[in-house]
Design an enzyme around this catalytic site. Sequence first.
Site, PDB file in Angstrom:
ATOM      1  N   LYS A  59       1.645 -13.743   6.215  1.00  0.00           N
ATOM      2  CA  LYS A  59       1.863 -14.839   5.264  1.00  0.00           C
ATOM      3  C   LYS A  59       3.370 -15.143   5.313  1.00  0.00           C
ATOM      4  O   LYS A  59       4.079 -15.119   4.299  1.00  0.00           O
ATOM      5  CB  LYS A  59       1.393 -14.392   3.871  1.00  0.00           C
ATOM      6  N   ASP A 100      -6.536  -4.112   5.315  1.00  0.00           N
ATOM      7  CA  ASP A 100      -7.588  -3.523   4.485  1.00  0.00           C
ATOM      8  C   ASP A 100      -8.639  -4.589   4.154  1.00  0.00           C
ATOM      9  O   ASP A 100      -9.844  -4.356   4.274  1.00  0.00           O
ATOM     10  CB  ASP A 100      -6.937  -3.004   3.194  1.00  0.00           C
ATOM     11  N   TYR A 137       0.807  -1.216   0.000  1.00  0.00           N
ATOM     12  CA  TYR A 137       0.000   0.000   0.000  1.00  0.00           C
ATOM     13  C   TYR A 137       0.847   1.277   0.000  1.00  0.00           C
ATOM     14  O   TYR A 137       0.303   2.376  -0.066  1.00  0.00           O
ATOM     15  CB  TYR A 137      -0.869   0.016   1.259  1.00  0.00           C
ATOM     16  N   ASP A 182      -4.698 -16.477   4.969  1.00  0.00           N
ATOM     17  CA  ASP A 182      -5.758 -17.227   4.285  1.00  0.00           C
ATOM     18  C   ASP A 182      -6.567 -18.051   5.291  1.00  0.00           C
ATOM     19  O   ASP A 182      -7.804 -18.064   5.279  1.00  0.00           O
ATOM     20  CB  ASP A 182      -5.212 -18.094   3.133  1.00  0.00           C
TER      21      ASP A 182
END
Length: 365
Positions: free
Chosen positions: A192, A250, A125, A226
């Site tokens: 992740k 987000d 971002y 995930d």
Amino acid sequence: MTKHKITLIPGDGIGPEVSEAARRCIEATGIDVAWDVVEAGAAVLEREGTPLPDTVIESIKKNKVAIKGPIVTPVGKGFRSVNVALRQKLNLYSCLRPCKSYEGLKLPYNNIDLVVVRENTEDLYAGIEFEEGKDETGELIAVIEKLSSRKIPEDSGISIKPMSVSATKKIVKFAFEYALKNGRKMVTAVHKANIMKFTDGLFLKAAREVAKEYEGRVEFSDNIVDNMCMQLVLRPYNFDVLVLPNLYGDIISDLCAGLVGGLGLAPGANIGDEYAVFEATHGSAPKYTGLNKVNPIAMILSGVLMLHHIGEDKAGVKLEEAVRLVIKEGKSVTYDLKEDRNDPAAVGTSQMADAIIEKLGCVPN
Ligand code: NAD
């Protein structure tokens, strides 16, 4: 003398409508406030050559606190996000997004009370991007191929994902401090790290180090992003405060907004060491512009967060209670809170604000 000077940025799309609703509700709490109304966004770009004039930044720097309506970010072209620029220019490194379910709504789960803490300045971002076909993109691809011995297709665009130990420690500390102050039991870091070892891996390592300082006071856990999505849908009660890098924050905050009834109910705050800008999680929903249709509650609850931030706790508690009562009653609510979205009994944005203001009069001090 006026006690609170607050910058108000109406925004664009549905921004002016929900901002006006929030302004009226905040004033109806009886606090002493003077608004400094400044404009940012697409309309300002045409007039002033920039979507984020210096006057906006100066106003927030002077007042320290702002409440802001959503602002359109053109996809793929046009100006960079005003929202991202504001967060970076004012170092609003933490984004706080509480997701709480209110009685009266038909939801898959009741009594959800999650808090998303999103890092606000780094990650994909950060806006460091290289467009496909540009000379500098070709140069960058050549350097990466040389350093990594990996081939990148020459028709690639590239977005950079910078993540630092310092910014990670700051946001994780913010999450733990929030947990301590608000009687929360657990902070979960979301990442992740199994795949992106040098960015998300760094995030997890730094988060674990910070968590040690809070051992015995606030629990710590971590989850891969995930899996986190699935866990939140299946077992949301297992979580409390979530701390995430910018992009996952987000996405997950929209998922959590969905758990409590949608974006119309999800407030937010961008907080740094010096300044704070309060805004709903949702965007400018352009198709509803000017229709007096969308839900003002996300913006009003952002106002509640702001009231607590400026020390007006009593006003904040009262306004949230008025919101709770209006939702529970289910009469004066916008289309998105009706079981049938075409229910003709749904009221408009300003009528819902009127109902909340009326309820404020019934909430005891
Ligand atoms: P959005 O949040 O504006 O709207 C998505 C959908 O959510 C809407 O079509 C509507 O169905 C629903 N929705 C949103 N707000 C609602 C409300 N108050 N009441 C009822 N329903 C509501 O997302 P988008 O369409 O992806 O983005 C539109 C624009 O907003 C884009 O330019 C985007 O970049 C920008 N944006 C700005 C901010 C911000 O200012 N902080 C945040 C997100 C998106």
